[in-house]
Design an enzyme around this catalytic site. Structure first.
Site, PDB file in Angstrom:
ATOM      1  N   THR A 156      -8.184   3.565   8.387  1.00  0.00           N
ATOM      2  CA  THR A 156      -9.325   2.792   8.684  1.00  0.00           C
ATOM      3  C   THR A 156      -9.524   2.421   9.149  1.00  0.00           C
ATOM      4  OG1 THR A 156      -9.363   2.533   6.292  1.00  0.00           O
ATOM      5  CG2 THR A 156     -11.336   1.270   6.772  1.00  0.00           C
ATOM      6  N   ARG A 191      -9.145   9.055  -1.353  1.00  0.00           N
ATOM      7  CA  ARG A 191     -10.452   8.753   0.143  1.00  0.00           C
ATOM      8  C   ARG A 191     -11.691  10.041  -0.444  1.00  0.00           C
ATOM      9  NH1 ARG A 191     -10.472   7.913   5.000  1.00  0.00           N
ATOM     10  NH2 ARG A 191      -9.260   5.974   6.541  1.00  0.00           N
ATOM     11  N   GLU A 235      -9.074   0.634  -2.953  1.00  0.00           N
ATOM     12  CA  GLU A 235      -9.552   0.685  -1.788  1.00  0.00           C
ATOM     13  C   GLU A 235     -10.180   1.423  -1.683  1.00  0.00           C
ATOM     14  OE1 GLU A 235      -6.724  -0.950   1.276  1.00  0.00           O
ATOM     15  OE2 GLU A 235      -7.541   1.035   1.688  1.00  0.00           O
ATOM     16  N   ARG A 295      -6.675  12.959   0.737  1.00  0.00           N
ATOM     17  CA  ARG A 295      -5.879  13.656   1.628  1.00  0.00           C
ATOM     18  C   ARG A 295      -4.516  12.938   1.184  1.00  0.00           C
ATOM     19  NH1 ARG A 295      -7.743  10.426   7.383  1.00  0.00           N
ATOM     20  NH2 ARG A 295      -9.306  11.051   6.922  1.00  0.00           N
ATOM     21  N   ASN A 340       0.612  -0.977   0.061  1.00  0.00           N
ATOM     22  CA  ASN A 340      -0.137   0.089  -0.284  1.00  0.00           C
ATOM     23  C   ASN A 340       0.910   1.268  -0.101  1.00  0.00           C
ATOM     24  OD1 ASN A 340      -1.243   2.264   1.385  1.00  0.00           O
ATOM     25  ND2 ASN A 340      -2.725   0.601   1.325  1.00  0.00           N
ATOM     26  N   HIS A 399      -5.627   3.537  -1.667  1.00  0.00           N
ATOM     27  CA  HIS A 399      -6.607   3.992  -0.962  1.00  0.00           C
ATOM     28  C   HIS A 399      -7.036   5.489  -1.360  1.00  0.00           C
ATOM     29  CE1 HIS A 399      -9.946   3.989   2.636  1.00  0.00           C
ATOM     30  NE2 HIS A 399      -9.923   4.893   1.492  1.00  0.00           N
ATOM     31  N   HIS A 405       1.102   6.349   1.698  1.00  0.00           N
ATOM     32  CA  HIS A 405       1.847   7.334   3.012  1.00  0.00           C
ATOM     33  C   HIS A 405       2.549   7.778   1.972  1.00  0.00           C
ATOM     34  CE1 HIS A 405      -1.300   6.687   5.465  1.00  0.00           C
ATOM     35  NE2 HIS A 405      -1.405   5.459   5.504  1.00  0.00           N
ATOM     36  N   GLU A 447     -10.970  -8.954   3.562  1.00  0.00           N
ATOM     37  CA  GLU A 447     -10.352  -8.469   3.886  1.00  0.00           C
ATOM     38  C   GLU A 447     -10.334  -8.409   5.080  1.00  0.00           C
ATOM     39  OE1 GLU A 447      -7.090  -5.768   1.612  1.00  0.00           O
ATOM     40  OE2 GLU A 447      -7.157  -5.726   3.493  1.00  0.00           O
ATOM     41  N   HIS A 461      -3.967  -4.737   8.122  1.00  0.00           N
ATOM     42  CA  HIS A 461      -4.518  -2.925   8.954  1.00  0.00           C
ATOM     43  C   HIS A 461      -3.228  -3.072  10.148  1.00  0.00           C
ATOM     44  CE1 HIS A 461      -5.522   0.711  10.729  1.00  0.00           C
ATOM     45  NE2 HIS A 461      -5.732   0.691   8.924  1.00  0.00           N
TER      46      HIS A 461
HETATM   47  N1  PXP Z   1      -5.757  -3.188   3.782  1.00  0.00           N
HETATM   48  C1  PXP Z   1      -7.067  -1.691   4.135  1.00  0.00           C
HETATM   49  C2  PXP Z   1      -8.132  -2.464   3.888  1.00  0.00           C
HETATM   50  C3  PXP Z   1      -6.633  -0.641   4.150  1.00  0.00           C
HETATM   51  O1  PXP Z   1      -7.715   0.329   4.430  1.00  0.00           O
HETATM   52  C4  PXP Z   1      -5.217  -0.524   4.204  1.00  0.00           C
HETATM   53  C5  PXP Z   1      -5.357   0.743   4.957  1.00  0.00           C
HETATM   54  O2  PXP Z   1      -4.989   1.875   4.156  1.00  0.00           O
HETATM   55  C6  PXP Z   1      -4.493  -1.692   4.579  1.00  0.00           C
HETATM   56  C7  PXP Z   1      -4.798  -2.910   4.922  1.00  0.00           C
HETATM   57  C8  PXP Z   1      -3.060  -1.306   5.423  1.00  0.00           C
HETATM   58  O3  PXP Z   1      -3.358  -0.782   6.440  1.00  0.00           O
HETATM   59  P1  PXP Z   1      -1.814  -0.322   6.873  1.00  0.00           P
HETATM   60  O4  PXP Z   1      -1.031   0.817   5.988  1.00  0.00           O
HETATM   61  O5  PXP Z   1      -1.820  -0.230   8.593  1.00  0.00           O
HETATM   62  O6  PXP Z   1      -0.951  -1.318   6.648  1.00  0.00           O
END
Ligand code: PXP
Length: 258
Positions: free
Chosen positions: A107, A51, A76, A55, A13, A49, A16, A157, A197
């Site tokens: 989330t 949003r 996402e 952001r 992901n 993601h 960030h 998930e 997550h």
């Molecule tokens: N899975 C989903 C559905 C999420 O919303 C997120 C966060 O955007 C992640 C996985 C990844 O989480 P993290 O960034 O904490 O590894």
């Protein structure tokens, strides 16, 4: 488990990377460059993601990610009309439906698949009809798994945030057990099971060791760790931690993205 456990895919992901870019409003660091680097470092897919408040990831990022990376994109998004239009326009490999609250930092919980059946059913059908694989980001709760199955979503998930955030060993063990049970329930319902997550080098092993889990989506920790070791190094070590946890099974050869 005897026999083969399926290959465990790692979705990186990159939200960030965009958070850091947006802190200055320019173009550096570029999430697409991060996605290409993640691919070279062993990622099986890229997750982003989009949003409502944009952001981190922007519409242009999604356009570029679908055009420029040669890896499956897992978009996402919240189940809104605006996001449905974007998904149908860009046709990512997969969409993961997440709950979204404007004021939250991340989330926070899972989607209420059980409570939103009437609105989610046609939403999922439209994405599926367009050939997009739909997953529902849900808590490891038997009711939500039943609801996901009734909605004919092919993938769930499981939210690992509670497991990762648990401070006491007993609490973490209880959260892990809930996830293990939910993964088994997903398999018995014929749902493909993903998890994510908050996962880190410390927490990923027991989740990766659940045989029916097919994909992990990991972002924040990897981008944070990249500050110290570089993104490629962080992804390679995560891949190694996953493979170590999976090593007790005979792993089936990669069957590519599902
Ligand atoms: N899975 C989903 C559905 C999420 O919303 C997120 C966060 O955007 C992640 C996985 C990844 O989480 P993290 O960034 O904490 O590894």
């Amino acid at each position: 488990m005897n026999g083969l456990a399926p290959h465990l895919r790692l979705g990186v992901n990159i939200d960030h990377v965009a958070t850091v870019r947006n802190a200055r409003g320019g173009t550096h660091p570029d999430p697409v460059r991060a996605a290409l680097l993640a691919r070279a470092a062993g990622a099986d897919g890229i997750t982003a993601h989009l949003r409502e408040d944009r952001r981190h990831i922007t519409d242009t990022d999604i356009l570029r990610l679908t055009a420029e990376i040669n890896l499956p994109l897992n978009l996402e998004m919240a189940a809104t009309g605006e996001m449905l239009g974007i998904a149908l326009k860009h046709r990512p490999h997969a969409v993961c439906l997440v709950p979204e609250k404007r004021a939250e930092r991340t989330t926070e919980g899972g989607l209420d698949a059980a409570g939103q059946h009437a609105t989610l059913k046609p939403f999922i059908a439209k994405l599926s009809d367009a050939g997009i694989r739909v997953s529902l980001f849900i808590a490891a709760d038997p009711r939500q798994l039943e609801a996901a199955s009734a909605l004919q979503a092919p993938v769930v998930e499981l939210h690992t945030g509670g497991y990762c955030d648990a401070l006491l060993a007993a609490d973490r063990a209880a959260e892990l057990e809930r996830i293990q049970k939910a993964a088994a329930q997903a398999a018995s319902l014929g749902l493909e099971c993903h998890a994510g997550h908050g996962l880190s080098f410390e927490t990923v092993g027991p989740i990766a060791a659940i045989p029916s889990v097919r994909e992990l989506n990991i972002g924040h920790f990897l981008v944070g760790e990249a500050i110290f070791t570089g993104l490629a190094g962080a992804i390679k070590r995560m891949r190694a931690e996953i493979d170590k946890a999976r090593a007790k099974f005979a792993v089936a050869p990669s069957d590519g993205a599902k």
